[in-house]
Scaffold this active site. Structure first.
Site, short mmCIF file in Angstrom:
data_model
loop_
_atom_site.label_atom_id
_atom_site.label_comp_id
_atom_site.label_asym_id
_atom_site.label_seq_id
_atom_site.Cartn_x
_atom_site.Cartn_y
_atom_site.Cartn_z
CD GLU A 186 5.50 4.66 -0.35
OE1 GLU A 186 4.49 4.71 0.36
OE2 GLU A 186 5.80 3.68 -1.05
CD GLU A 208 9.29 1.14 0.81
OE1 GLU A 208 8.20 0.59 0.55
OE2 GLU A 208 9.42 2.11 1.57
C1 BG6 Z 1 5.43 1.43 1.19
C2 BG6 Z 1 5.89 1.93 2.53
O1 BG6 Z 1 4.31 2.12 0.84
O2 BG6 Z 1 4.98 0.13 1.06
C3 BG6 Z 1 6.26 0.84 3.52
O3 BG6 Z 1 6.92 2.86 2.42
C4 BG6 Z 1 5.29 -0.31 3.39
O4 BG6 Z 1 6.29 1.40 4.79
C5 BG6 Z 1 5.37 -0.86 1.97
O5 BG6 Z 1 5.44 -1.29 4.34
C6 BG6 Z 1 4.50 -2.07 1.70
O6 BG6 Z 1 3.19 -1.83 2.09
P1 BG6 Z 1 2.45 -2.82 3.07
O7 BG6 Z 1 1.17 -2.20 3.38
O8 BG6 Z 1 2.33 -4.10 2.35
O9 BG6 Z 1 3.33 -2.92 4.28
#
Ligand code: BG6
Length: 464
Positions: free
Chosen positions: A173, A362
């Site tokens: 990101e 993701e």
């Molecule tokens: C992304 C990141 O922004 O979102 C991850 O690359 C992160 O590291 C994921 O865990 C989800 O966000 P969160 O805050 O719910 O863990």
């Protein structure tokens, strides 16, 4: 309708070193910026003193339990696992001449374990962390010398794992630095835009140098960038809202434009001029940037809206990306707006723009899970979220978009990034640990485990 996913589609999951490994000082590892963020990536960094502890120090103890976890991923049928290397395991302070052998050996063991099950590693070089030594001594990415330190690290791991890892990502990101400068570029949160964009420039150059080194050292590997896919819609069809949306989408698309096209897009000239930002860009930098990525990867959790209405914007300042809520969408327990069709839209936007393969690295639903009296965890909400998003991936493939794979976020519960919580769970596998760090760390399959197993086993035919 059933969807035709490519035969070699890389189904799997994604984790990151600092959110799963724990063992934060084991085998010579140095302190990372993440180790100074016990309350998450959006909170201020705090210096550590003897006796201080944080949830990520142990996380889910993947450092020691990875064989069990990889076996569970294999049982679900994973073709791919995205993880990151903790830079501080390899170069504990960041500026050493020689790497830490014990750190290198850990990832050898991890990749060998994955290879037993034919799980392809997809490895991020830097996922929301860098050696704190580089921040303290050299000023993080604000210092041009960090490019050199990063290149040394990247070359070291390419050399070492050249026969084991064929898919790489540079910075997780990379556009997040605008919102969390310490996490992204190792700068204090009150840094000026001038300093943040200069640091980002150094990181973009470092990313391109890593691309070049990867192509040189592992010719049959593919290396991509990684964007927070923060797609924005105009809240209304008022032309001023549409223009403002275009401008705000460029705030993050800019990173992709540089990494995919190899030069700064012309719209940034005006952007920098209006904000009084002057970047120091050398001829060598311009040459380096020409080494462009092989594919584009991104995270996708939600979409947001843009308006020129000041009152609505004031209200929106409270949420993570200052996004104005979409009145047509529901939200997760953490206020993230759920928009499966947004994923199809985003895939098409990126493919139209770049005509390069895309990889969704993701996507997922953070939710509080409940263990029923019979011990089962019936996470139908997670199944619905993932099913609906994957259906839209199927639609995008029908649209003609080239998608390499899908690694959903947190296939096993892990420490959340934004607030360092265990209770925000994404997994198909439950981990017995709470926000205070209590629990046995025991693993347990949720209902979604069997659901994902059938999706992968049928190559997407069971999606509905
Ligand atoms: C992304 C990141 O922004 O979102 C991850 O690359 C992160 O590291 C994921 O865990 C989800 O966000 P969160 O805050 O719910 O863990």
């Amino acid at each position: 309708m059933s969807y035709q996913f490519p035969d070699n589609f890389l189904w799997g999951g994604a984790i990151a070193a600092n959110q799963v490994e724990g063992a934060y000082l084991t085998d010579g590892k140095g302190l990372s910026t993440s180790d100074l963020q016990p309350h998450g990536v959006l909170a201020e960094a705090v210096e550590r003193h003897d006796g201080d502890s944080g949830i990520k120090d142990v996380a889910i103890d993947f450092y020691h339990r990875y064989p069990e976890d990889i076996a569970l991923f294999a049982e679900m049928g994973f073709k791919c696992l995205r993880t990151s290397i903790a830079w501080t395991r390899i170069f504990p302070q960041g500026d050493e001449e020689t790497p830490n052998e014990a750190g290198l050996a850990f990832y050898d063991r991890l990749f060998d374990e994955m290879s037993k099950y034919n799980i392809q590693p997809l490895v991020t070089l830097s996922h929301y962390e860098m050696p704190y030594g580089l921040v303290k001594k050299h000023g993080g990415w604000g210092n041009r010398r960090t490019i050199e330190f990063f290149e040394r690290y990247a070359r070291t791991v390419f050399q070492r794992y050249q026969h084991k890892v064929k898919y790489w990502l540079t910075f997780n990101e990379i556009n997040m630095s605008l919102h969390a400068p310490f996490t992204g570029v190792g700068l204090p949160s009150d840094s000026s835009r001038q300093d943040i964009y200069q640091a980002i420039h150094h990181q973009l150059v470092a990313s391109a140098k890593a691309v070049s080194a990867c192509h040189e050292i592992i010719p049959d590997a593919k290396i991509g960038n990684m964007l927070l896919g923060g797609i924005l819609y105009p809240l209304s069809c008022k032309p001023a809202d549409v223009i403002e949306t275009q401008q705000q989408n460029r705030d993050w698309l800019f990173f992709g434009d540089v990494q995919v096209r190899g030069y700064y897009p012309s719209y940034m000239n005006r952007f920098f001029k209006q904000r009084g930002i002057t970047l120091h860009i050398t001829d060598d930098d311009r040459q380096a940037l020409k080494h462009t990525v092989d594919f584009i990867s991104f995270s996708y959790y939600m979409s947001g809206c843009v308006t020129t209405d000041e009152e609505l914007n004031q209200k929106a300042r409270a949420n993570i990306l200052n996004m104005v809520p979409n009145p047509h969408l529901e939200s997760s327990e953490w206020g993230w707006q759920i928009d499966p069709q947004g994923l199809r839209y985003l895939l098409n936007v990126l493919y139209d723009r770049y005509q390069k393969p895309l990889f969704i690295v993701e996507n997922g639903l953070g939710a509080k899970d409940k263990i029923d009296s019979d011990g089962s965890i019936n996470d139908d909400y997670r199944i619905k979220y993932l099913n609906d998003h994957l259906v839209q991936v199927g639609e995008a493939i029908e649209d003609g978009v080239e998608v390499l794979g899908y690694t959903c976020w947190g296939p096993i519960d892990l420490v959340s990034a934004s607030k360092a919580e265990m209770s925000k769970r994404y997994g198909f596998i439950y981990v017995d640990r709470d926000d205070a760090g209590n629990g046995t760390l025991e693993r347990k399959k949720k209902k979604s485990f069997y659901w994902y197993q059938s999706v992968i086993g049928s190559n997407g035919q069971t999606l509905k």
